[in-house]
Design an enzyme around this catalytic site. Structure first.
Site, PDB file in Angstrom:
ATOM      1  N   HIS A  98       0.794  -1.320   0.078  1.00 33.63           N
ATOM      2  CA  HIS A  98      -0.094   0.052  -0.033  1.00 33.63           C
ATOM      3  C   HIS A  98       0.766   1.251  -0.135  1.00 33.63           C
ATOM      4  CE1 HIS A  98      -4.253  -1.715   0.852  1.00 33.63           C
ATOM      5  NE2 HIS A  98      -3.336  -2.659   0.900  1.00 33.63           N
TER       6      HIS A  98
ATOM      7  N   ASP B 246       3.479   9.751  -0.675  1.00 33.67           N
ATOM      8  CA  ASP B 246       2.389   8.704  -0.501  1.00 33.67           C
ATOM      9  C   ASP B 246       2.285   7.689  -1.468  1.00 33.67           C
ATOM     10  OD1 ASP B 246      -0.169   8.379   1.213  1.00 33.67           O
ATOM     11  OD2 ASP B 246      -0.489  10.531   1.139  1.00 33.67           O
TER      12      ASP B 246
HETATM   13  P1  ADQ Z   1      -2.840   5.978   4.864  1.00 30.02           P
HETATM   14  O1  ADQ Z   1      -1.500   6.575   4.916  1.00 30.02           O
HETATM   15  O2  ADQ Z   1      -3.499   5.907   6.208  1.00 30.02           O
HETATM   16  O3  ADQ Z   1      -2.980   4.698   4.115  1.00 30.02           O
HETATM   17  P2  ADQ Z   1      -4.754   7.378   3.052  1.00 30.02           P
HETATM   18  O4  ADQ Z   1      -4.577   6.931   1.769  1.00 30.02           O
HETATM   19  O5  ADQ Z   1      -4.767   9.045   2.808  1.00 30.02           O
HETATM   20  O6  ADQ Z   1      -3.464   7.107   4.217  1.00 30.02           O
HETATM   21  O7  ADQ Z   1      -6.054   6.984   3.684  1.00 30.02           O
HETATM   22  C1  ADQ Z   1      -6.269   7.659   5.016  1.00 30.02           C
HETATM   23  C2  ADQ Z   1      -7.853   7.137   5.587  1.00 30.02           C
HETATM   24  O8  ADQ Z   1      -8.136   7.699   6.759  1.00 30.02           O
HETATM   25  C3  ADQ Z   1      -8.882   7.820   4.552  1.00 30.02           C
HETATM   26  O9  ADQ Z   1      -9.748   6.936   3.986  1.00 30.02           O
HETATM   27  C4  ADQ Z   1      -9.392   9.152   5.230  1.00 30.02           C
HETATM   28  O10 ADQ Z   1     -10.868   9.164   4.965  1.00 30.02           O
HETATM   29  C5  ADQ Z   1      -9.329   8.331   6.672  1.00 30.02           C
HETATM   30  N1  ADQ Z   1      -9.281   9.574   7.800  1.00 30.02           N
HETATM   31  C6  ADQ Z   1      -8.506  10.372   7.592  1.00 30.02           C
HETATM   32  N2  ADQ Z   1      -8.524  11.359   8.563  1.00 30.02           N
HETATM   33  C7  ADQ Z   1      -9.552  10.802   9.192  1.00 30.02           C
HETATM   34  C8  ADQ Z   1     -10.413  11.350  10.497  1.00 30.02           C
HETATM   35  N3  ADQ Z   1     -10.122  12.394  11.101  1.00 30.02           N
HETATM   36  N4  ADQ Z   1     -11.294  10.623  10.831  1.00 30.02           N
HETATM   37  C9  ADQ Z   1     -11.961   9.304  10.306  1.00 30.02           C
HETATM   38  N5  ADQ Z   1     -11.075   9.022   9.356  1.00 30.02           N
HETATM   39  C10 ADQ Z   1      -9.955   9.729   8.540  1.00 30.02           C
HETATM   40  C11 ADQ Z   1      -1.926   3.743   3.242  1.00 30.02           C
HETATM   41  C12 ADQ Z   1      -1.078   4.622   2.378  1.00 30.02           C
HETATM   42  C13 ADQ Z   1      -1.787   5.344   1.290  1.00 30.02           C
HETATM   43  C14 ADQ Z   1      -2.858   4.633   0.862  1.00 30.02           C
HETATM   44  C15 ADQ Z   1      -3.644   3.765   1.619  1.00 30.02           C
HETATM   45  C16 ADQ Z   1      -4.307   2.769   0.899  1.00 30.02           C
HETATM   46  O11 ADQ Z   1      -0.212   5.372   3.220  1.00 30.02           O
HETATM   47  O12 ADQ Z   1      -0.932   5.961   0.266  1.00 30.02           O
HETATM   48  O13 ADQ Z   1      -3.634   5.338  -0.136  1.00 30.02           O
HETATM   49  O14 ADQ Z   1      -2.849   3.034   2.586  1.00 30.02           O
HETATM   50  O15 ADQ Z   1      -3.548   1.712   0.203  1.00 30.02           O
END
Ligand code: ADQ
Length: 477
Positions: free
Chosen positions: A167, A376
């Site tokens: 991921h 990312d």
């Molecule tokens: P993450 O680094 O966790 O994931 P991201 O892809 O941005 O990052 O996903 C974050 C998730 O958390 C989103 O679904 C978002 O809605 C949720 N979120 C953020 N802030 C929140 C809050 N305050 N309350 C509730 N929910 C919240 C890792 C990798 C990424 C990749 C994903 C999926 O680092 O690059 O996109 O896995 O493969």
């Protein structure tokens, strides 16, 4: 003897949250998340099993919690002791691999005892998968915490089809070579039949490293092992449950909440929004610095423009994360001290988790979304924001270092390392004419609707082979 599954998902975490009743009884609720949404149909039709950690700690030698049923698939918990959480999870996974794989934006730390725990825990996950998988089953291993599982599993169960998906970014040669156990990690991944990455760049780095670290022959995206087995590497950009976000965005409650949010903020002309896990890879400090300088130069001003930054608490037992939280909170205090007004802060900082409806309301309320990671894998927040904009309004400022930029080409692309460039881009996004805003958003939404998370899972399983794809299609259509 447990019922064996023809599809097994292996991930660090089980997709559940603990719910403690008033009488102290514990039940489990499915946690929101793209991966479980994508996997649910196929896991249900195939009596699938998900293997992962429950998020708590067990005393050393304690028996593993029993597998249990969640909706129509099975969950098999893998226990971790508190020492393993410190060494395998916070240590090797989050203090060695995470920073190294993200361009070493913070220095990666290496400790030999972390590696020992990483091996031991990966072995435990592999044994659980070997026990749960039926003859010839498909096993799909997820992410950087479990890179040794494919090979450990293949040694026990050569009959399985094994897939692995990373991921986070897969780093280039110069960085990966710093990893003390680089050859073992490569061997671990090469136990899979198919290794998936978010971007073609990850695929290229992986194939290149197979050649240079292990001296293996490669042909295009295929790595040829000494025993003649072939491993295919390819890019499978992950996505989101677009239909669910659209449904939320269309609901009267979410629309009313979005209006309320704007009213509560004093009806600013421009609402700039950031939503991230509080992580040093997400570039939150860069974004604040750009905003502060624009305020200080008078190119943006309060109360016309205000910013909301939602930062989900994450991994706060790891040192880098504690110091990030302090830096971010100091910067928010500074901006508000210098540019806020009584009753109108320049930055509203919310260090909290929200449910999907509240997040969607925030996305709908925003005028400009800023997503500025230094590196990312994909960034699902950018995709969620686009999916939520059923009104075709709102602009997206998106870092060139997020995987999402490959697909969201109509975003305002920025290099978060270039502060002047970031400021310019932010201003362009704030001032973009409405027709342009709508055109860009429409095109990004069209792309996402055709590339949602179910399609992602189906395309990975199809490439991995076996009969999962047919069953997935049958379950959907
Ligand atoms: P993450 O680094 O966790 O994931 P991201 O892809 O941005 O990052 O996903 C974050 C998730 O958390 C989103 O679904 C978002 O809605 C949720 N979120 C953020 N802030 C929140 C809050 N305050 N309350 C509730 N929910 C919240 C890792 C990798 C990424 C990749 C994903 C999926 O680092 O690059 O996109 O896995 O493969």
């Amino acid at each position: 003897m447990s019922a064996k599954s023809s599809l097994v998902v292996v991930a660090n975490r089980l997709p559940v949250d603990r719910v403690t009743g008033p009488d102290g009884s514990v039940t489990w609720r499915r946690s929101p998340g793209g991966l479980v949404t994508a996997m649910q149909p196929v896991l249900s039709t195939q009596r699938g099993t998900w293997i992962g950690w429950l998020g708590d700690t067990s005393p050393h030698g304690a028996p593993a919690p029993e597998p249990f049923q969640l909706e129509d698939f099975r969950l098999r918990p893998v226990p971790l002791t508190s020492e393993e959480v410190t060494r395998y999870y916070e240590g090797f996974s989050n203090s060695s691999l995470w920073p190294l794989y993200h361009d070493a934006v913070e220095p990666a730390l290496f400790k030999r005892r972390w590696w020992d725990a990483y091996q031991r825990v990966n072995q435990r996950f592999a044994e659980a998968a070997a026990e749960e998988a039926a003859d010839g089953a498909t096993v799909w291993v997820q992410d950087y915490q479990l890179q040794l599982v494919p090979d450990l599993l293949r040694q026990m169960r050569p009959d399985l089809r094994i897939g692995f998906f990373l991921h986070i970014p897969f780093p280039p040669f110069e960085l990966f070579m710093q990893l003390p156990r680089r050859a073992e990690v490569m061997r671990g991944l090469l136990g899979a039949d198919l290794v998936g990455f978010q971007r073609p760049l990850g695929t290229r780095n992986f194939v290149n490293l197979a050649r240079h670290v292990l001296d293996l022959k490669t042909h295009g995206n295929t790595v040829l092992l000494e025993d003649g087995r072939k491993v295919v590497a390819d890019a499978f950009p992950i996505s989101i449950d677009v239909a669910e976000i659209e449904r939320l965005a269309q609901s009267a409650e979410v629309q009313a909440r979005a209006k309320q949010i704007r009213t509560d903020l004093g009806d600013p002309k421009t609402l700039i929004l950031g939503v991230d896990r509080l992580d040093y890879t997400k570039g939150i400090e860069r974004r604040f610095k750009a905003f502060r300088e624009l305020l200080s130069e008078g190119r943006l001003s309060v109360p016309d423009t205000v910013m909301v930054q939602v930062a989900t608490p994450s991994r706060e037992r790891v040192e880098h994360y504690q110091s990030l939280r302090n830096k971010v909170e100091r910067e928010v205090g500074r901006i508000n001290g210098e540019y806020g007004q009584v009753g109108v802060p320049a930055v509203h900082y919310l260090h909290q988790s929200y449910n999907r409806a509240e997040l969607t309301a925030l996305y709908c309320a925003a005028d400009v979304m800023v997503v500025t990671p230094l590196r990312d894998g994909m960034n699902l927040v950018a995709k969620e924001y686009v999916a939520a904009r059923i009104d075709d309004r709102g602009t997206l400022v998106l870092s060139e270092f997020a995987g999402a930029i490959d697909e969201l080409r109509q975003a305002f692309a920025c290099n978060p390392h270039d502060l002047d460039g970031l400021k310019q881009t932010l201003l362009r996004a704030v001032r973009a004419p409405e027709a342009e805003v709508r055109r860009r958003m429409r095109m990004m939404r069209r792309h996402l609707r055709a590339h949602d998370v179910e399609r992602w899972a189906a395309s990975f399983l199809t490439a991995l082979g076996g009969d999962n794809h047919t069953q997935l299609q049958n379950s959907r259509f």
